[in-house]
Design an enzyme around this catalytic site. Structure first.
Site, PDB file in Angstrom:
ATOM      1  N   GLU A 177       3.263  -9.369  -3.354  1.00 25.82           N
ATOM      2  CA  GLU A 177       2.165  -8.980  -4.558  1.00 25.82           C
ATOM      3  C   GLU A 177       2.820  -7.737  -5.226  1.00 25.82           C
ATOM      4  O   GLU A 177       2.416  -7.678  -6.475  1.00 25.82           O
ATOM      5  CB  GLU A 177       1.327  -9.858  -5.052  1.00 25.82           C
ATOM      6  CG  GLU A 177       0.520  -9.894  -6.459  1.00 25.82           C
ATOM      7  CD  GLU A 177      -0.780 -10.558  -6.158  1.00 25.82           C
ATOM      8  OE1 GLU A 177      -1.075 -11.029  -4.992  1.00 25.82           O
ATOM      9  OE2 GLU A 177      -1.857 -10.064  -6.978  1.00 25.82           O
ATOM     10  N   GLU A 212     -16.960 -19.984  -1.299  1.00 28.12           N
ATOM     11  CA  GLU A 212     -15.752 -20.564  -1.814  1.00 28.12           C
ATOM     12  C   GLU A 212     -15.005 -21.486  -1.281  1.00 28.12           C
ATOM     13  O   GLU A 212     -13.738 -22.272  -2.141  1.00 28.12           O
ATOM     14  CB  GLU A 212     -14.741 -18.597  -0.882  1.00 28.12           C
ATOM     15  CG  GLU A 212     -13.144 -18.671  -0.972  1.00 28.12           C
ATOM     16  CD  GLU A 212     -12.595 -18.040   0.063  1.00 28.12           C
ATOM     17  OE1 GLU A 212     -13.032 -17.236   1.074  1.00 28.12           O
ATOM     18  OE2 GLU A 212     -12.118 -17.087  -1.085  1.00 28.12           O
ATOM     19  N   GLU A 244     -11.104 -24.830  -7.819  1.00 30.18           N
ATOM     20  CA  GLU A 244      -9.479 -25.057  -7.715  1.00 30.18           C
ATOM     21  C   GLU A 244      -9.147 -24.834  -6.240  1.00 30.18           C
ATOM     22  O   GLU A 244      -7.959 -24.760  -5.609  1.00 30.18           O
ATOM     23  CB  GLU A 244      -9.511 -23.191  -8.513  1.00 30.18           C
ATOM     24  CG  GLU A 244     -10.226 -22.274  -7.269  1.00 30.18           C
ATOM     25  CD  GLU A 244     -11.428 -21.808  -8.431  1.00 30.18           C
ATOM     26  OE1 GLU A 244     -12.366 -22.814  -8.663  1.00 30.18           O
ATOM     27  OE2 GLU A 244     -11.979 -20.946  -8.184  1.00 30.18           O
TER      28      GLU A 244
END
Ligand code: FMN
Ligand code: SF4
Lengths: 644, 395
Positions: free
Chosen positions: A316, A402, A407
């Protein structure tokens, strides 16, 4: 290669009543008046001007008990346990807060002092609800230890019979039981001064004084980043992590469940402390055996997905650079920020939401693993993912939050079911009657048992950066990192300095693009002779300094890649690690982690054979490809500055 | 003796701004020397020598310094600063300006008790006048000295009268006392050298410069010089604000205010000492019974335990809650008084409470906690028959 820059020290945000101020004039130690002689319990020593009585006593080998004092924190001087008698003064002085600026005589255990300390302990006990044997901090509680040290055998001023406060269990990470709070305010100082978050503050006066949150809201509704640093510094059981061990045991006991444990690098460097061994005693392979004996079906190494994170995040970064530098894409956000510390992620979501596009979209190793276990691993082994219970052993309390992010269900199930802290696993191991240090060693399970040294050092501040650099330098230059750094140890990014800035000049001649990345970039010519600018910060107070600098268009905005860790020292200083914590303890854990790295045969993520295999047979479109994106990447949520 | 309700105090006789003019005409060390010679000690309660304080702040390094006037007057039974502020505000501002001149400060802040908000418009207009007359602001009296004063309001916490808590409050934090040292004279408001003085101290400083140190020394004792205002309340015929020389005996004072049959007096407010009749020969002075000016008279009908309870209720609420001995000690003493009232406190527990009081005096972080057990301890000491042996109540 590499140079260090430290951002300017910003002033502490804690009220000054909670700080020891620097003495007015502080001559150099070798100047006249630079040292002062003191007599402590008859022992004479010389100390630098401004040394506190407590520091001087430690130097002189005289023990003074403390409670609100903590090595990591600014000084409050509020519990008054450390009072001593200074000759010629009517009142006793709090030794933690009293700077020595002239020769004085100190007595640390006169009748007056002993009586005062005993009274203070009696008073604290008179407001501390709960019984030691029904407390998670039994045998690891500073109040209990003080009571023992001072021979408390009855409650002189009574003992509360009823709780005064409801326990706040709203947060996935931190449980607050203010009935056990002794108002030492370490949590406040940790949060506002050490971490510069500012969730907790004292309100009320007199006997109504209590530590609370903004508008007295539950922790889940305020700006808590879940780092758990307050837990690590709470002297009693008032703050603790949200403990899912009962659920984990239930899954183990359920024969229809396939219970998988992945273990992060930091717990293995620290769990020994829970069994009375010195900090920095690694028990990695003993722990594998213990976990199997506890009943976990598989034990995997989170380092494997740490390697995967490096590949995804590194790719990335290279892509961002390519788009920005070659394609001239102005929408690309640089510097790229690491995203594996969930405390840091929540910190930036609250305080710098306008910078969320700088965060790498790569998930943390824990969550990558979660997504792979319930897809790739389930397919490979023909297990119905609904029968898998995936547990992560982490040094971290924020990991609990987390794994509960909505999501984080890309596998179609909750990717990680439970986050366990080091402390909680130690408890499970004891509960199973296992003597961890005496366990025979055993390896991790395949297929995710193979990891590299790069994954291991994720546990220490600078580790993610070092791993990424090992990878990026080799991929781009086509040469071995060892040609640039001895033993592939990229020393400049290591250490405990709060902020570290390093420049990595790339050679003029770069290598060919490796097969895995061919679909993404045609060549490296555009990086020839360039200088990679990177930075590392640990502790959110340091993160804030960098973010403020970037906001102001400073020096750090020119970086390409910045590693941020919410906790001091990185994960090894996480909020799920054994208590107590101190700079020395964290340094010892770091040493164990770097030693483990050196012991690995393979020390670079891209050389991990299982990584190569998984891109070959599962994530076939390569790093950043469609499937990788679905399973290994995520997005972030802007949040409020005052409430969640 | 002068009673504020009967006629003007000495403050009314001093020509306004004489002190300021005299000060600005002299060198700074001379002005400090004059104050030191006068023997003026802080009128806020602690009695720290004002000349020494000014000298320390003057000698502290740093360009930016502050003068803070402590007008928080929160001690129960004290109201003399209110009289000064409403009748002689010029003297107070004058004193601040003089202090500013000698220590090298350009800014002064008055920390005004929230309950005195009604005085604000008047005080502001006095400040405006002084600016108009060249007594404040730029180039004061053409001597090239700049100084201005602003007024800030407290929010009702007693502890904010403690100078470091006051500074915390001025900075916008919770009003909690700081660790000392360092003291405000070198690390005060926004970490700059700061002089914190009581309203009355500043007014006397102005008078001393107008009339000279010798005049002031003419009153009082060797160690406690000068005149002092007293707020007298309680069981007496003529409560009010009085001016007496320091060193006056308690008996004389009671005579003046019409309290001949008093059983005890509380000197120094809630944090002061309760003096029984047999000790009325004692004097009010820093070397004997010290006070910030509060005198509360208790007639023969008063229940001493109720008095102790009242003070302890006050401290249980007003402790800033920071340090253990004060925060947790005061409620225990209060509980003990309730037990005594109910006749359910054992001798052994009473001894524990007395010892606890001793601990609070020496181990608390600030003056509040250090003085909060005083009233309890002196009442227990002087009125044992009265407080012990009450008939146990049915529980
Ligand atoms: C709890 C507490 C409350 C106080 N309240 C006041 C007050 O209301 N006014 C005041 O002038 N001083 C008060 N003081 C004393 C101040 O801390 C400080 O000593 C004083 O302002 C110094 O001024 P002086 O030297 O002119 O007396 C208080 C002290 C304590 C410990
Ligand atoms: S003595 Fe009382 S008021 Fe003073 S710091 Fe301690 S708790 Fe606060």
């Amino acid at each position: 290669m590499g140079n260090h820059v430290t951002a300017n020290q910003v002033q502490s945000r804690a009220p000054r009543s909670q700080q020891r101020q620097a003495p007015p004039v502080s001559p150099a130690p070798d100047a006249i008046g630079g040292t002062v002689s003191v007599e402590i319990d008859g022992k004479s020593i010389k100390v630098p001007f401004g040394t506190t009585i407590l520091e001087a006593a430690r130097q002189a080998g005289v023990r003074i008990p403390t409670l609100c004092y903590h090595e990591d924190l600014c000084v409050a001087g509020v519990c008054r346990v450390c009072v001593v008698e200074v000759e010629g003064m009517r009142t006793l002085q709090a030794s933690c807060a009293y700077p020595i600026t002239q020769p004085i005589k100190i007595n640390t255990h006169t009748r007056k002092v002993r009586q005062a300390r005993r009274h203070i302990i009696d008073l604290l006990l008179a407001n501390h609800y709960g019984e030691c044997y029904a407390c998670g901090r039994n045998n690891n509680c500073e109040l209990q230890a003080l009571a023992k040290e001072y021979g408390v055998d009855f409650f002189r001023f009574g003992h509360p019979e009823k709780p005064r406060f409801e326990i706040d269990r709203s947060s996935h990470s931190v449980v607050r039981d203010m009935n056990k709070c002794v108002l030492c305010r370490r949590c406040i100082r940790t949060c506002i001064d050490f971490q510069e978050v500012g969730v907790l503050e004292a309100i009320g006066r007199g006997d109504q004084t209590r530590v609370t949150t903004f508008l007295e809201k539950p922790l889940a509704e305020v700006i808590c980043i879940n780092c758990g640093q307050c837990i690590n510094r709470c002297p009693t059981g008032a703050l603790r992590a949200n403990d899912p061990t009962d659920e984990v045991w239930a899954a183990i006991d359920d024969p229809t469940k396939h219970v998988i444990m992945q273990t992060a690098p930091s717990p293995r460097a620290a769990i020994a402390e829970c069994f009375g061994l010195p900090a920095g005693t690694p028990l990695t392979f003993e722990m594998n055996t213990a976990l199997r004996r506890c009943g976990f079906d598989k034990v995997f190494d989170t380092n494997f997905t740490a390697d995967l994170t490096i590949i995804e995040e590194g790719t990335e970064l290279l892509l961002r650079l390519y788009k920005a530098l070659v394609l001239g894409d102005k929408t690309v956000a640089l510097p790229q920020f690491t995203s594996c510390s969930p405390g840091w992620v929540k910190f930036i979501e609250h305080f710098y939401p306008e910078y969320l596009d700088h965060l790498s979209s790569a998930k943390s190793p824990q969550q990558m693993f979660g997504a792979l276990i319930k897809t790739y691993y389930a397919e490979l082994n023909n297990i119905d993912p609904k029968d898998i219970v995936s547990v992560a052993l982490m040094p971290c309390s924020a990991k609990k939050f987390e794994c509960n992010r909505p999501e984080m269900c890309d596998s179609g199930y909750k990717d990680i079911d439970y986050g366990l802290t080091t402390r909680e696993l130690a408890k499970m191991i004891s509960e199973a009657g296992i003597d961890l240090p005496a366990m025979p060693k055993s390896d991790f399970d395949d297929p995710f048992g193979t990891a590299t040294g790069s994954g291991v050092i994720f546990g220490a501040t600078g580790g993610v950066m070092e791993s990424a650099l090992r990878c990026v330098i080799e991929i781009v230059t086509g040469k071995k990192v060892e040609e640039f750094y001895d033993h592939a140890d990229i020393i400049p990014v290591r250490g405990f300095e709060g902020i570290r800035y390093v420049e990595i000049p790339l050679p003029e001649k770069l290598g060919p693009v490796i097969d895995l990345l061919k679909p993404l970039v045609p060549n490296w010519d555009w990086l020839a002779g360039a200088t990679l600018k990177v930075a590392v910060a640990h502790g959110t107070a340091n993160a804030r300094k960098i973010m403020e600098d970037i906001k102001a268009g400073g020096h750090f905005s020119e970086c390409h890649f910045i590693e941020f860790m919410a906790c001091p020292g990185g994960c090894l200083g996480g909020g799920g690690q054994p208590i107590p914590t101190s700079p020395e303890i964290r340094a010892a854990r770091a040493k164990a982690i770097y030693a483990e790295d050196s012991a690995y045969q393979v020390r670079k993520s891209h050389e991990n054979p299982v990584i190569q295999r998984i891109y070959g047979e599962f994530l076939t479109e390569g790093p950043g490809g469609h499937k990788a994106h679905k399973l290994l990447h995520t997005h972030y949520t802007p949040r409020g500055k005052y409430i969640s | 003796m002068k009673a504020a309700h009967e006629g003007p105090l000495t403050f009314a006789e001093v020509q306004p701004n004489d002190g300021l003019k005299a000060a600005l005409a002299r060198k700074r060390p001379d002005v400090i020397a004059e104050i030191t010679r006068s023997g003026l000690r802080g009128r806020g309660g602690a009695g720290f020598p004002t000349g020494v304080k000014w000298n320390l702040a003057g000698a502290a390094s740093g360009e930016e310094k502050y003068i803070v006037c402590n007008a928080d007057e929160g001690e129960p039974g004290t109201f003399k600063d209110r009289v000064i502020l409403s009748q002689y505000p010029d003297l107070v501002f004058e004193g601040m300006t003089i202090a500013g001149y000698v220590v090298g400060a350009k800014r002064g802040i008055v920390y005004l008790r929230a309950e005195y908000t009604y005085l604000l418009p008047q005080l502001e207009s006095v400040l405006a006048q002084r600016r108009e007359h060249g007594l404040l602001g730029h180039n004061i009296l053409d001597k090239g000295f700049d100084f201005d004063i602003e007024i800030r309001l407290g929010a009702g916490a007693y502890v904010c009268g403690e100078e470091t808590a006051l500074i915390e409050s001025l900075e916008g934090h919770r009003g909690e006392p700081r660790n000392r040292p360092p003291f405000p004279v070198d690390t005060g408001f926004v970490r700059r050298p700061t002089v914190v003085n009581n309203v009355e101290t500043l007014a006397w400083a102005a008078c001393i410069l107008a009339r000279g140190a010798e005049w002031f020394r003419g009153f009082g004792t060797e160690k406690s010089t000068g005149l002092k205002l007293f707020s007298v309340s309680g069981d007496c015929e003529r409560p009010g604000v009085y001016e007496f020389p320091m060193g006056i005996s308690i008996g004389e004072l009671l005579e003046e205010v019409g309290a001949r049959d008093a059983k005890a007096v509380q000197i120094g407010g809630a944090s002061g000492h309760c003096v029984p009749r047999c000790e009325f020969h004692r004097t009010i002075a820093f070397e004997d019974v010290a006070t910030g000016g509060s005198v509360i008279v208790f007639g023969p009908q008063r229940d001493m335990l109720k008095i102790a309870r009242n003070f302890l209720e006050f401290f249980t609420e007003e402790s800033c809650g920071q340090c253990t001995p004060c925060r947790d000690g005061n409620p225990k003493l209060l509980e003990g008084v309730r037990l005594l009232e109910e006749g359910r406190c054992s001798m052994r527990y009473l001894r524990d409470l007395i010892a606890l009081g001793e601990t609070m005096r020496v181990a608390s972080k600030c003056g509040l906690g250090q003085s909060s057990p005083n009233a309890f301890l002196s009442i227990v000491k002087h009125f044992p028959q009265e407080i012990m042996g009450r008939t146990p109540q049915a529980v």
